[in-house]
Design a protein around this motif. Structure first.
Motif, mmCIF file in Angstrom:
data_model
loop_
_atom_site.group_PDB
_atom_site.id
_atom_site.type_symbol
_atom_site.label_atom_id
_atom_site.label_comp_id
_atom_site.label_asym_id
_atom_site.label_seq_id
_atom_site.Cartn_x
_atom_site.Cartn_y
_atom_site.Cartn_z
ATOM 1 N N ASP A 221 0.722 -1.256 -0.029
ATOM 2 C CA ASP A 221 -0.039 0.044 -0.123
ATOM 3 C C ASP A 221 0.714 1.276 0.059
ATOM 4 N N THR B 285 -8.401 -6.536 -11.002
ATOM 5 C CA THR B 285 -7.476 -5.629 -10.145
ATOM 6 C C THR B 285 -8.472 -5.196 -8.797
ATOM 7 N N SER C 273 -8.417 -3.134 -4.919
ATOM 8 C CA SER C 273 -7.465 -1.920 -4.519
ATOM 9 C C SER C 273 -7.684 -2.051 -2.915
ATOM 10 N N HIS C 274 -6.456 -1.457 -2.656
ATOM 11 C CA HIS C 274 -6.439 -1.196 -1.065
ATOM 12 C C HIS C 274 -7.343 -0.185 -0.802
ATOM 13 N N SER D 84 -6.890 2.686 0.128
ATOM 14 C CA SER D 84 -6.303 4.012 -0.261
ATOM 15 C C SER D 84 -6.875 4.010 -1.796
ATOM 16 N N GLY D 85 -6.983 3.081 -2.407
ATOM 17 C CA GLY D 85 -7.317 3.369 -3.982
ATOM 18 C C GLY D 85 -6.226 2.593 -4.748
ATOM 19 N N ARG D 86 -4.989 2.616 -4.162
ATOM 20 C CA ARG D 86 -4.018 1.722 -4.589
ATOM 21 C C ARG D 86 -4.047 0.502 -4.885
ATOM 22 N N PRO D 87 -3.619 -0.044 -6.272
ATOM 23 C CA PRO D 87 -3.637 -1.426 -6.358
ATOM 24 C C PRO D 87 -3.170 -2.423 -5.379
ATOM 25 N N TRP D 88 -4.020 -3.459 -4.994
ATOM 26 C CA TRP D 88 -3.567 -4.272 -3.842
ATOM 27 C C TRP D 88 -3.438 -5.785 -4.595
ATOM 28 N N ARG E 36 -9.286 -5.004 3.787
ATOM 29 C CA ARG E 36 -9.472 -5.651 2.634
ATOM 30 C C ARG E 36 -9.236 -7.218 2.910
ATOM 31 N N SER F 101 -5.229 -6.500 3.778
ATOM 32 C CA SER F 101 -4.911 -5.151 3.811
ATOM 33 C C SER F 101 -5.422 -4.489 4.884
#
Length: 622
Positions: free
Chosen positions: A14, A36, A38-39, A41-45, A64, A107
């Motif tokens: 993250d 895909t 996401s975390h 945070s919106g970032r890919p997890w 998550r 996450s």
């Protein structure tokens, strides 16, 4: 480097990722569209391909949570569990009662948590990609992302086959790609650091036989129920042995309509067909298919076919084409998965080195069991006494083993288990590479899986089963029929290990723990069977049918090119394997490593617009 697997996933930290990393992941997917997640945070997890039926994930606030694989938890239940997680130490207690075989991914508040199964069937790896630590369930995916080369030392260790000792058997076969040890989770921190934590601990192993058998019965019932549904068609191996037969009856109890498969060996003394036919007569709603040796592809067929052999070399190349054929027969009859008794031998019976601890707790019982094992395996009295009196730690045993790699070893040495051994055709470089790794593990004070050597050997045996179940599952994926080995589920392993070791096996009985667990469900005639047959006639016939391929490999060996095998000795073995004395397992292991190296030369679509085939990435001697 070989084709990118059709099914894989990558877990990302993250934090901001290096430019281009996501694009490279999408390129690995080829024409498929990766999924895909996401975390918070919106970032890919999580990025993966081919996960539609295996992925169960949820988002609850900043948490998550996902399980990938076969799991007893429905999506709504997973979300309810996620509500109870506020930090990574909460993850395993929340999921401790799950059944099946699966990865756990999470996450939580910027922390990324990943782990596979304790058995080792479900693996996790990590690598550095442009300064970021990323994880994947397939080491080859990370190797392609990082342009990694094969690790010659790890390949050398693989030539020891099933005898590779803990923890050396878990290393990835690519430089710069590192395995997450089974039983250990990896946590990626927000600042980029990574740390590991143990999430699995062995049971105490003190339950009397009847109690442990009841727990094993419950664990196996749940393991099968997770996989089968009433009135669904399920394929199942029915060898006539106790392990596969038990699963067939458990599946029938769960309401499955079975398509069972039995291979009839050519030897007149083989009793598998007799016992399988007896068992099939007691199975309701089942179709029993029996195949003569002439009905199926010969063993060792297809050695030179371009195929993805997965992350690990495996002796299963011997029967790969045969098993693919049987899977097709099951599929044509409507089977949606295949149950296998594989892993039973490794999981539900303790190893003879349990005598070492028993002798100290109960000298009379220990002496009786020691005498029984000595008589059964015809061990010299002096060697038996020295092994039982030995108190050397695990690191000392590894150091001793480093100088005995070419010395014959007969099974469990009554100390710390199977001693590593290399085949006669291993090169001096291979011997030295293995020796260095063993000595390094000893210098690092590698811890055994349990302080008591009998328990260590049993746990190591169970993990050997899990490590080999991985290639079986991969082969099932390629055949289009998922291949399940319930004996390698973590919950089943834990149930078996809860038994007193000297009651789970012994020199006078065969698989007493499983026989007691299955009493009343499996016919007594099967539970009383004490023989285990083999397919020696088919082995030799397969060699004759495929001698031209073996001869060609002898003249163009990738192992020789890598400096891992002596050219003349390997040529003699490949030209006349029928003359091997006591080296069949070593021969099959060697073929597995040779085939795996050759599979690296079969490329898929490159990651870049350049359509030139990549050069052979098999290692060369240096």
């Amino acid at each position: 480097m070989g084709a990118t697997p059709a099914r894989w996933f990558v877990v990302l930290p993250d934090r901001d990722l290096p430019p281009g990393l996501l694009a490279r992941l999408r390129n690995l997917a080829g024409p498929a569209v990766p999924r895909t997640v996401s975390h918070a945070s919106g970032r890919p997890w999580l990025v993966g391909c081919g996960l539609d039926e295996d992925l169960n994930d949820c988002a609850v606030g900043d948490v998550r949570l996902a399980v990938v694989g076969t799991c007893s938890l429905a999506p709504a239940e997973l979300a309810a569990r996620a509500h109870r997680i506020t930090d990574t130490p909460h993850i395993e207690p929340v999921l401790s009662d799950l059944r099946g075989s699966f990865h756990v991914l999470a996450s939580v508040a910027g922390h990324t948590y990943v782990r596979g199964s304790f058995s080792g069937q479900r693996r996790m790896y990590r690598a550095q990609a442009d300064g970021a630590t990323i994880c994947a369930d397939r080491s080859r995916v990370l190797a392609r992302l990082t342009d990694a080369e094969p690790d010659t030392a790890q390949l050398a260790l693989r030539l020891t086959g099933d005898t590779v000792p803990h923890p050396l058997g878990w290393g990835a076969l690519w430089r710069g790609v590192h395995a997450v040890q089974p039983g250990t989770a990896l946590e990626l921190l927000p600042g980029g650091e990574a740390r590991t934590r143990r999430w699995w601990t062995p049971p105490t192993g003190e339950l009397p036989l009847d109690e442990a058998a009841a727990g094993l019965r419950d664990a196996l019932e749940q393991a099968v129920a997770v996989r089968v549904r009433p009135d669904e068609v399920v394929g199942a191996d029915l060898s006539g042995g106790m392990d596969s037969t038990s699963l067939c009856f458990l599946a029938a109890q769960a309401g499955a309509r079975l398509v069972t498969i039995t291979l009839d060996a050519g030897a007149s003394t083989n009793e598998d067909r007799l016992y399988a036919t007896r068992a099939a007569g007691h199975l309701p709603l089942s179709e029993h298919l029996i195949f003569e040796p002439a009905d199926v592809p010969a063993q060792f067929s297809g050695l030179d076919e371009p195929v993805d052999l997965g992350d690990e070399p495996s002796a299963l190349v011997r029967t790969r084409v045969e098993q693919h054929y049987l899977a097709e027969r099951m599929r044509t009859r409507g089977a949606r998965l295949r149950l296998s008794g594989f892993g039973g031998d490794q999981v539900i019976q303790s190893q003879p080195s349990y005598v070492h601890g028993l002798l100290r707790r109960s000298p009379a019982a220990g002496l009786r069991h020691a005498a029984g094992w000595r008589a059964r395996h015809r061990r010299p009295l002096g060697a038996t006494v020295r092994a039982l009196l030995d108190r050397s730690p695990y690191a000392a045993w590894l150091t001793e083993s480093a100088d005995l790699l070419r010395t014959p070893a007969a099974g469990d040495d009554l100390r710390w288990g199977l001693r590593p051994r290399l085949p006669a055709w291993a090169s001096e470089q291979t011997v030295e590479l293995c020796r260095e790794r063993l000595l390094a593990a000893a210098r690092d004070a590698a811890e055994p899986l349990h302080r008591e050597r009998g328990r260590h050997s049993w746990i190591a045996s169970a993990q050997r089963g899990g490590r080999l179940a991985g290639p079986l599952a991969h082969a099932g994926q390629l055949a289009g029929l998922p291949y399940h080995s319930p004996f390698c589920d973590d919950a089943v392993i834990a149930a078996a290990l809860a038994a007193r070791p000297h009651e789970a096996a012994g020199p006078w009985s065969y698989k007493p723990l499983l026989a007691t667990a299955m009493h009343g469900l499996v016919p007594d005639t099967i539970l009383r069977r004490t023989t285990k047959d083999h397919f020696g006639h088919e082995w030799h016939n397969g060699l004759r049918r495929n001698r031209h391929t073996l001869a060609a490999w002898a003249e163009d060996s990738r192992l020789v090119a890598a400096g891992l095998a002596d050219e003349d000795a390997l040529r003699r073995a490949l030209h006349a394997p029928q003359l091997l004395i006591g080296g069949i397992a070593e021969f099959e292991t060697t073929l597995g490593v040779e085939a795996w190296l050759r599979s690296l030369e079969h490329q898929d679509t490159p990651d870049t617009p350049d359509t030139t085939r990549e050069k052979n990435s098999a290692p060369t001697a240096h």
